[in-house]
Design a protein around this motif. Structure first.
Motif, PDB file in Angstrom:
ATOM      1  N   UNK C  26      35.904  61.506  -6.343  1.00 53.90           N
ATOM      2  CA  UNK C  26      36.615  62.372  -7.263  1.00 53.90           C
ATOM      3  C   UNK C  26      38.090  62.031  -7.220  1.00 53.90           C
ATOM      4  N   UNK C  64      33.175  51.990 -14.094  1.00 57.38           N
ATOM      5  CA  UNK C  64      32.970  52.982 -15.154  1.00 57.38           C
ATOM      6  C   UNK C  64      34.154  52.947 -16.093  1.00 57.38           C
ATOM      7  N   UNK C  66      35.909  55.336 -18.665  1.00 58.78           N
ATOM      8  CA  UNK C  66      35.921  56.761 -18.968  1.00 58.78           C
ATOM      9  C   UNK C  66      36.540  57.003 -20.341  1.00 58.78           C
ATOM     10  N   UNK C  70      35.027  62.967 -20.246  1.00 54.87           N
ATOM     11  CA  UNK C  70      34.788  63.182 -18.824  1.00 54.87           C
ATOM     12  C   UNK C  70      35.673  64.354 -18.397  1.00 54.87           C
ATOM     13  N   UNK C  71      35.115  65.281 -17.634  1.00 51.53           N
ATOM     14  CA  UNK C  71      35.841  66.506 -17.292  1.00 51.53           C
ATOM     15  C   UNK C  71      37.069  66.240 -16.423  1.00 51.53           C
ATOM     16  N   UNK C  72      37.970  67.198 -16.434  1.00 52.41           N
ATOM     17  CA  UNK C  72      39.132  67.179 -15.549  1.00 52.41           C
ATOM     18  C   UNK C  72      38.693  66.883 -14.122  1.00 52.41           C
ATOM     19  N   UNK C  73      39.527  66.126 -13.422  1.00 52.27           N
ATOM     20  CA  UNK C  73      39.212  65.686 -12.058  1.00 52.27           C
ATOM     21  C   UNK C  73      37.888  64.918 -12.036  1.00 52.27           C
ATOM     22  N   UNK C  75      34.590  63.086 -11.653  1.00 56.46           N
ATOM     23  CA  UNK C  75      33.664  63.041 -10.526  1.00 56.46           C
ATOM     24  C   UNK C  75      32.565  62.037 -10.859  1.00 56.46           C
ATOM     25  N   UNK C  76      32.297  61.155  -9.927  1.00 58.67           N
ATOM     26  CA  UNK C  76      31.161  60.241 -10.094  1.00 58.67           C
ATOM     27  C   UNK C  76      30.388  60.145  -8.791  1.00 58.67           C
ATOM     28  N   UNK C  77      29.082  60.206  -8.914  1.00 56.90           N
ATOM     29  CA  UNK C  77      28.189  59.995  -7.777  1.00 56.90           C
ATOM     30  C   UNK C  77      27.324  58.797  -8.148  1.00 56.90           C
ATOM     31  N   UNK C  78      27.302  57.812  -7.279  1.00 53.03           N
ATOM     32  CA  UNK C  78      26.460  56.657  -7.571  1.00 53.03           C
ATOM     33  C   UNK C  78      25.881  56.128  -6.261  1.00 53.03           C
TER      34      UNK C  78
END
Lengths: 149, 716, 109
Positions: C26, C64, C66, C70-73, C75-78
């Motif tokens: 994040x 990525x 963006x 994509x939302x504020x702050x 966040x990506x999980x991979x």
């Protein structure tokens, strides 16, 4: 429409408790999804399948919507997902994110938090190493936009 | 179709009734049909029990406007059931999500419940009827076309056989749902247009009606809350040691901008939360006042370039060549929904499931808010929709009370938490009808014809807070209503819109922009008429030729015998507005004693809403709309000082009282061919009609609300 | 001027060779979409993170692009296959020249 950039007015606004913002024109107009898909994928057929798009069916404001995209793929050098795209066709701009992956990722699965501006169909498209396209779609209802008007 | 949650909900309530033995006995939750989950669905809108009870699923909310009954009529008209056996029931919100939003739109607002639902509800009734007949016909081995149906009885005259809905429902539920059933022509309606006894009225009148704050489950605790009085501020600190020893206090829970005390009854919770020392971070808005807000709006009126909402012809040219130019500024302030039921919600966490009880205008908004706040998937959230003690737009998009109750309940798993805002919190933390200021100019030619006008608005956008993508080029499409979409055929017109958003949270107050904009427009038109030396009613007529507005305007003028000399001391005012798909006009007769004491003797409102479903409910909506409008122009005013709302209760935010209600006449004149709303349309015309009548009575042109700021009072 | 803030990542400290591990990331960033307006109805200019990349011992394992949705702050999980001990380096770049980085070590045995 010309924007009001008068400094006196900005100061008046500041005095009234407004936020002072340096104004520049917005960088983009509302865009349609179809031309974006054509630009990215040409005439190639987008199949339904292999992709799982996990999004809540309802979102209150649509500002922070958790999303998980996963693709049924062994992620071997012979058979893997090389790109995942996420689209929201009714957003002012349809593209949300574009991700590049490879066999090194082990699984084609990722999560993020995205903005859905109004009730609409959200689509994830996976591009495999053989350049075939697979997709999934989910309808998301943004509840706050539907009330009162 | 059964779901485990339906069973558990019913079981839980049955058990709790046995345990408490008190409040739950004999008092039905709104429309909780006991065996509904076991009886067959004949389309998902209709459940038919073996005893022929017809459960009709209601997706919208009953707020007192009669939707429970009206929506049932739409289905029943086509279903040909025995109306005396109809029981409406709220469609379960959790099931709705699991079944992919099968009951469609659950939001209740914009005067849309009937007009947006009518087509698919009538078709649902027709489909269900066809399925029931088909099932009977199949059993008898006869063509369905030879069967007739009335009052839940299906008959095959040729063979002298008949059966009832209850007996064939199970078989019917297994048939395919007809995709495009034929529905009746409006001339053949037997139920739509009538006034069957309303389902919600008896319990509301006898005190048996349960609201969200009345829910009593075993072990329920009560919470009262204080929120940062300056909007946009945050909680800095609080000293719970000062209250934790107080009688009945169980705990103190804090959010980002609020603190709540939980106790064994609400009064103890409220007493403690009022004594709790709290420090707020006002975040810079601590010196905003109604005056500074008006100055901020004025920067919009005075701006060099203002976004254009509409431009017809050439107003500047018309003004340059005008014989007379009239200019005026109108404004109005914030208003609170002031629902009789303050905001409240009950929430309960059990394991990984969350239940909430709330009077909501949108079941989907509630389940989404609860799910997101709790971090619990939608499928694990059950929403018990309660009849609301007044909605008016307060209880739809704004679910903060739901989220607060959920936050508190999450800290007390297994314990039902009933959060109720005090009246003071409700008054100070509304979602207010926003402030607005408009500068109007109008041009008359030598013959007193209205040739041009210009409306420059500066006001606070509501839609930008919920759906900002609707703003295009800086123009708010909702706040420009009545100007941008006005019906008058005047060749030159410019409407400009300058958005100015103060820090006070805005919301959709019943009739929204049709509470202030018609006041400005219709009173200004009267100013033009008087400047032209013409009668205000006659001045309007040529410019409304061919519109439905003209028909309702003529109807009220006729009803008060406009043009004739009124009784001594009595003066008349008139106005017309179209909104929410309908056309309304109002004529008012009032007197003003001692130049300041207003006595509204008579208000006549005409509406063309296309079609009427429940005749009495339409009349009721008109009457309540009259009261709503009178209350706004006579009494209501939310003022801001030191960044916060000054008012706190009905002592300083008076609303219209029963004794102040005038004689009301309603003219319902549906012209057919369209479906218009009824909940909000009556309001827009009433307010300016009062303003116009006051001018006639006193020569004083009132250009802002409420009237008490102009030295007027109401005859007691 | 960039309003890129601090980044936080969560990577398992240890893993077995060949194990697929989960990585959470994040970065603080307003992600002003350009489609919102200030309190005078004027558009707030776009200011977003445009790219996010992750390298594992120098090889790129995630990228990525963006967009404003994509939302504020962000966040990506991979995921990635744990191949060897080493360092994961994360880089975010926005449209105003702002850059944020984070790194994490992983022991693979």
């Amino acid at each position: 429409m010309k924007l009001d950039t008068g400094r006196r007015r900005a100061l008046q606004a500041l005095a009234a408790g407004a936020c002072l913002v340096i104004v520049r024109p917005a960088t983009a107009e509302s865009e349609e999804l179809a031309p974006v898909l054509r630009e990215l994928f040409g005439d190639r057929r987008i199949e339904q399948g292999k992709v799982t798009l996990d999004l809540p069916r309802l979102a209150e404001s649509g500002n922070v919507v958790p999303v998980t995209v996963s693709v049924d793929s062994p992620m071997t050098p012979q058979d893997y997902v090389k790109r995942i795209h996420l689209f929201a066709g009714e957003n002012p701009q349809p593209r949300i994110f574009d991700v590049e992956l490879g066999p090194h990722n082990g699984v084609a699965k990722l999560s993020s938090r995205v903005r859905i501006s109004t009730s609409q169909r959200v689509m994830a498209v996976a591009v495999l190493n053989d350049d075939t396209l697979w997709s999934a779609e989910v309808d998301v209802e943004v509840t706050v936009t539907g009330c009162g008007t | 179709m059964t779901t485990t949650f339906k069973e558990s909900r019913r079981d839980f309530l049955v058990k709790s009734a046995a345990v408490t033995g008190g409040l739950m006995l004999g008092i039905r939750m709104p429309g909780l049909a006991q065996a509904a989950s076991d009886a067959p669905e004949v389309t998902h809108w209709v459940v038919i029990q073996p005893d022929d009870t017809v459960v009709i699923r209601i997706a919208r909310s009953e707020l007192g406007q009669g939707s429970f009954t009206g929506l049932s009529q739409l289905v029943a008209e086509e279903l040909e059931c025995d109306w005396s056996k109809v029981r409406p029931e709220y469609a379960d919100v959790n099931e709705h999500v699991r079944r992919d939003r099968i009951w469609r739109d659950m939001s209740t607002g914009g005067s849309r419940s009937i007009r947006d639902s009518q087509e698919y509800l009538r078709k649902a009734g027709a489909s269900a009827r066809e399925m029931l007949v088909a099932a009977a016909a199949q059993q008898w081995g006869v063509p369905a076309s030879q069967c007739t149906v009335a009052n839940s009885v299906i008959t095959h005259s040729a063979s002298g056989r008949s059966t009832t809905f209850g007996k064939v429902a199970s078989a019917a539920s297994k048939l395919d749902v007809p995709e495009n059933p034929k529905v009746k022509d409006s001339r053949d309606w037997k139920l739509i247009g009538t006034s069957p006894a309303r389902f919600d009225v008896p319990d509301k009148t006898t005190g048996r009606q349960i609201y969200a704050a009345d829910v009593r489950l075993p072990g329920t605790v009560f919470a009262s809350i204080v929120q940062c009085p300056v909007f946009g501020g945050k909680l800095k600190s609080y000293d719970q040691a000062k209250v934790s020893g107080m009688r009945g206090v169980k705990r103190v829970v804090a959010g980002e901008d609020w603190v709540a005390v939980v106790a064994d009854n609400w009064w103890r919770a409220n007493k403690a939360v009022r004594e709790l020392p709290v420090q707020w971070d006002e975040a810079g808005n601590g010196d905003v006042s109604s005056e500074s807000i008006m100055e901020f709006l004025r920067t919009g009126i005075d701006a060099d370039d203002v976004p254009v909402a509409r431009k017809d012809g050439d107003v500047e040219k018309a003004f340059a060549g005008a014989a007379k130019v009239i200019e005026a500024e109108y404004h109005s302030g914030y208003l609170n929904h002031a629902t009789m039921e303050p905001q409240c919600a009950t929430a309960l966490f059990r394991g990984d499931k969350l239940e909430v009880w709330v009077g909501t205008q949108s079941g989907e908004a509630t389940i989404a808010a609860a799910s997101e706040e709790a971090g619990v998937p939608l499928e694990n959230v059950i929403v018990h929709k309660m009849h609301a003690g007044g909605g008016f737009g307060r209880r739809g998009p704004h679910q903060e009370y739901t989220k607060q109750a959920v936050t508190i309940a999450k800290q007390m798993p297994g314990t039902p938490v009933c959060l109720q805002w005090s009246r003071e919190e409700d008054m100070r933390h509304g979602r207010f009808r926003p402030v607005s200021l408009v500068k109007l100019r109008g041009a008359l030619d030598r013959d007193g014809n209205w040739t041009a006008w210009h409306a420059r608005q500066a006001d606070q956008s509501i839609i930008i807070t919920v759906r900002p993508t609707m703003i295009e080029g800086g123009v708010d499409p909702i706040n420009t209503r009545s100007f941008r979409d006005n019906p008058y055929k005047v060749a030159n017109f410019t409407n400009e819109y300058a958005m100015r958003n103060p820090h006070v949270p805005p919301g959709f107050w019943r009739a929204v922009a049709h509470t202030n904009n018609p006041f400005y427009r219709e009173c200004f038109i009267d100013e033009l008429a008087h400047a032209a030396g013409k009668d205000p009613y006659q001045f309007r007529r040529p410019l409304l030729q061919g519109t439905k507005d003209l028909a309702v305007l003529d109807a009220v003028a006729k009803a008060v015998n406009w043009g004739s000399r009124p009784s001594r001391g009595v003066h008349r005012g008139i106005a017309v507005v179209d909104s929410y798909g309908s056309y309304t006009a109002a004529a008012v007769e009032l007197s003003v004693d001692d130049d300041s004491v207003i006595d509204v003797k008579r208000v006549v409102v005409a509406i063309d809403c296309g079609h009427v479903t429940h005749a009495d409910a339409v009349k009721g909506q008109i009457e309540s709309g009259i009261i709503w409008g009178l209350s706004a122009i006579m009494h209501e005013d939310i003022t801001i000082k030191d960044g916060r709302v000054e008012q706190g209760n009905f002592t300083d935010y008076p609303v219209l009282k029963l004794a102040e209600t005038p004689a009301m006449e309603t003219i319902v004149m549906p012209s057919g061919g369209f479906w218009g709303g009824v909940g909000e349309p009556p309001i827009g015309a009433v307010i300016p009609a009062i303003g116009n009548a006051i001018f006639s009575a006193t020569g004083k042109r009132v250009r802002s609300m409420p009237l008490k700021h102009h030295g007027f009072s109401y005859k007691a | 001027m960039s309003r890129m803030g601090r980044a936080r990542v969560r990577v398992p400290e240890t893993a077995s060779r060949g194990e697929v591990i989960e990585i959470r990331t994040m970065v603080e960033h307003p992600m002003d979409s350009g489609f919102l307006h200030n309190n005078m109805g004027q558009p707030i200019p776009r200011h977003i993170v445009e790219t996010f990349t992750c390298t594992y011992n120098g090889s790129e394992i995630f990228r990525a692009r963006l967009h404003p949705a994509v939302s504020t702050n962000p966040y990506f999980l991979f995921h990635t296959v744990a191949t060897e001990t080493g360092e994961l380096v994360f880089t975010w770049k926005d449209d105003q020249g702002g850059v944020a980085t984070a790194s994490a070590r992983i022991e693979v045995s």
